[in-house]
Design an enzyme around this catalytic site. Structure first.
Site, PDB file in Angstrom:
ATOM      1  N   HIS A 226       5.954 -88.893  32.514  1.00 19.28           N
ATOM      2  CA  HIS A 226       5.689 -90.163  31.856  1.00 19.28           C
ATOM      3  C   HIS A 226       6.071 -91.353  32.733  1.00 19.28           C
ATOM      4  CE1 HIS A 226       5.260 -92.882  28.408  1.00 19.28           C
ATOM      5  NE2 HIS A 226       6.337 -93.497  28.875  1.00 19.28           N
ATOM      6  N   HIS A 241       5.377 -96.089  36.003  1.00 20.85           N
ATOM      7  CA  HIS A 241       6.228 -97.179  36.480  1.00 20.85           C
ATOM      8  C   HIS A 241       6.659 -96.994  37.935  1.00 20.85           C
ATOM      9  CE1 HIS A 241       6.552 -98.791  32.412  1.00 20.85           C
ATOM     10  NE2 HIS A 241       6.835 -97.567  31.982  1.00 20.85           N
ATOM     11  N   LYS A 284      -3.436-100.789  31.374  1.00 23.75           N
ATOM     12  CA  LYS A 284      -1.991-100.955  31.196  1.00 23.75           C
ATOM     13  C   LYS A 284      -1.715-102.440  31.084  1.00 23.75           C
ATOM     14  CE  LYS A 284       2.387 -99.492  31.291  1.00 23.75           C
ATOM     15  NZ  LYS A 284       2.971 -98.541  30.320  1.00 23.75           N
TER      16      LYS A 284
END
Length: 350
Positions: A226, A241, A284
């Site tokens: 994730h 990220h 995003k």
């Protein structure tokens, strides 16, 4: 009169019982009135003396139960200690990019009301140049080998091969060789979170790589997937990220940079960027990321905050500048004796 007196006593008794029951009521995510309550996997968080080792304490454990279990708060991690140890980790990031290793082109800065518009306001890629010699360093190379091990769509069970398990082991072994991760372990060992480096290593593997379900019961996700690789859930980009992952996919034409809404105050790396982008057509809205840090830096900083401040903003200092990390625990399943997986971790971009 006697009857009235008896009724009054009964009423007072009723009030007393009601007040007692009220005082016994406990918030499921609080330790108020729950110190040393026996462990149950059904609880959202825990208040027993072993909850620290499981990363499952409620947010106010120290307030209500800390005095018993942390003599003079010796084992508690204070805000001041977080500022100090984060500066130590920042100084120990010897594998980070140097100023001439990366050139970024941030272009359009989006206003708060523009981040959700899904408009590409930056005609050029974000990364104008990256010195790919960085990627030959052992922690980078072992990190990059992990990125193609996942199906990005949630709801599809991950099939982990023996080769992929070995790649996880190699990455963990490489990061644990670095001064940065050794400093992190020394700090957590001093705080009685881990008794040995081997125990720390095994817990890192479980909290980051252990599989759980974000979809329909399939073991389709992990903290590492994730945070660092990224996922697609309900038609949107979830997680994602990491600057290395972004650069590699942008180079392949699979990521399209739209804009940024935050650029950190650092004039060297690592820096922080809040950005908008599409990944193969999925959007995003705000994807914050450290730019130019080593894999061990990001892995270590997120681990520190997950252990010290799970579910809360974790305030750090990097090169004299404040920065905050947000982590969340995965609450629907556990490993070991009730330990929590990492659900997400990211740097907060204002």
């Amino acid at each position: 009169m006697l009857q009235s007196t008896g009724m009054m006593k009964a009423f007072i008794l009723f009030l007393g019982v009601g007040m007692a029951l009220g005082s016994l009521y406990t918030d499921p995510d609080s330790c108020r009135g729950r110190c040393e309550e026996p462990y149950s996997h059904e609880d959202e968080c825990h208040c027993d003396s072993d909850c620290w080792s499981r990363n499952s304490c409620c947010w106010d454990y120290l307030e209500h139960c800390g005095a018993e279990h942390f003599s003079s708060s010796h084992d508690a991690i204070s805000d001041e200690e977080l500022l100090h140890v984060s500066e130590q980790l920042y100084g120990a990031d010897h594998n980070k990019a140097q100023p001439n290793d990366i050139a970024i082109n941030p272009q359009h800065r989006a206003a708060p009301d523009q981040t959700g518009l899904q408009e590409d306001r930056s005609p050029e890629p974000l990364y104008a140049y990256v010195n790919e010699k960085l990627f030959s360093k052992p922690t980078y190379a072992s990190f990059i080998r992990l990125l193609d091990n996942y199906q990005r769509a949630t709801g599809r069970e991950e099939e982990v091969t023996a080769e992929e398990l070995q790649e996880q082991n190699v990455f963990l072994q490489e990061v644990m060789k670095t001064e940065l991760m050794k400093k992190l372990f020394a700090f957590l060992h001093k705080k009685n979170r881990y008794g040995s480096e081997e125990e720390f290593l095994q817990d890192l593997k479980e909290m980051w790589f252990g599989l759980y379900s974000r979809g329909d019961g399939e073991k389709d996700s992990s903290g590492f997937e994730h945070v660092f690789s990224g996922e697609i859930k309900k038609g949107k980009v979830s997680g994602f990220h990491n600057w290395i992952r972004f650069y590699l996919l942008e180079k392949q034409g699979l990521v399209n940079y739209f804009s940024h809404n935050f650029d950190g105050p650092w004039d060297t790396y690592p820096d922080v960027l809040g950005l908008q982008f599409s990944w193969d057509g999925f959007y995003k809205e705000v994807g914050s990321a450290f730019i130019g840090c080593s894999p061990e830096f990001e892995f270590g900083i997120y681990t520190l905050c997950f252990i010290a401040r799970p579910g809360r903003a974790c305030h750090l200092s990097l090169g004299g500048h404040g920065v905050s990390i947000q982590t969340y625990t995965w609450t629907k399943s556990t490993y070991g004796y009730g330990k929590k997986y990492i659900a997400t971790a990211y740097v907060i971009s204002p």
